[in-house]
Design a protein around this motif. Structure first.
Motif: not given
Length: 159
Positions: A89-90, A131-133, A151-154
């Motif tokens: 859902g992210a 699971g990435a931040t 990964v820039i933003a979640i």
């Protein structure tokens, strides 16, 4: 969630709406087929031939949708406790090594649409992002070769 087939509430609602739409169309079609059958020769009766073909398509799709609705598990991204990591859902913004940004949302298989930025939870790209931040670099094996994405933003939807 590896064995489960997750779907967002919006995705499940779309499946349900399509099921209801077809379920409403079916009786009207059966009525047309019955009327057409009563007109005599069925071999050259377009209403009868088309109606039977469309009825088979509707029955097949209703069966498929019914099986899918039983197989999926509705997972609401609003209830995600760890919003610092990319889970189901992210909406994740990533950048490749050429600083080209891409925004994807991790969704169920039934609601995936790559052109709209919704990718299947089980796709290779989504598996790499799980699971990435923010700040993590993930390597994705693509048909064109391995690419790395930062990964820039979640983001998760708000209530």
């Amino acid at each position: 969630m590896a064995d489960e087939q997750p779907i967002t509430p919006a995705g499940f609602a779309a499946l349900r709406a399509r099921y209801e739409e077809l379920f409403q169309e079916r009786p009207k079609l059966v009525e047309v087929i019955s009327w057409a059958a009563g007109n005599g020769d069925r071999s050259e009766n377009g209403d009868y031939i088309y109606g039977r073909k469309r009825l088979r398509e509707i029955d097949y799709e209703l069966s498929h949708l019914s099986r899918r609705m039983k197989a999926v598990k509705v997972v609401d991204p609003l209830t995600q406790e760890d919003r610092s990591r990319a889970w189901f859902g992210a909406t994740v913004t990533v950048a490749d090594d050429k600083d080209v940004q891409r925004v994807v949302t991790l969704v169920g298989e039934d609601e995936a649409d790559a052109s709209a930025g919704r990718i299947s939870w089980r796709s290779p790209f989504a598996r790499a992002l799980r699971g990435a931040t923010v700040g993590d670099v993930r390597y994705v094996e693509l048909p064109a070769g391995t690419r790395d994405y930062e990964v820039i933003a979640i983001l998760y939807p708000d209530a």
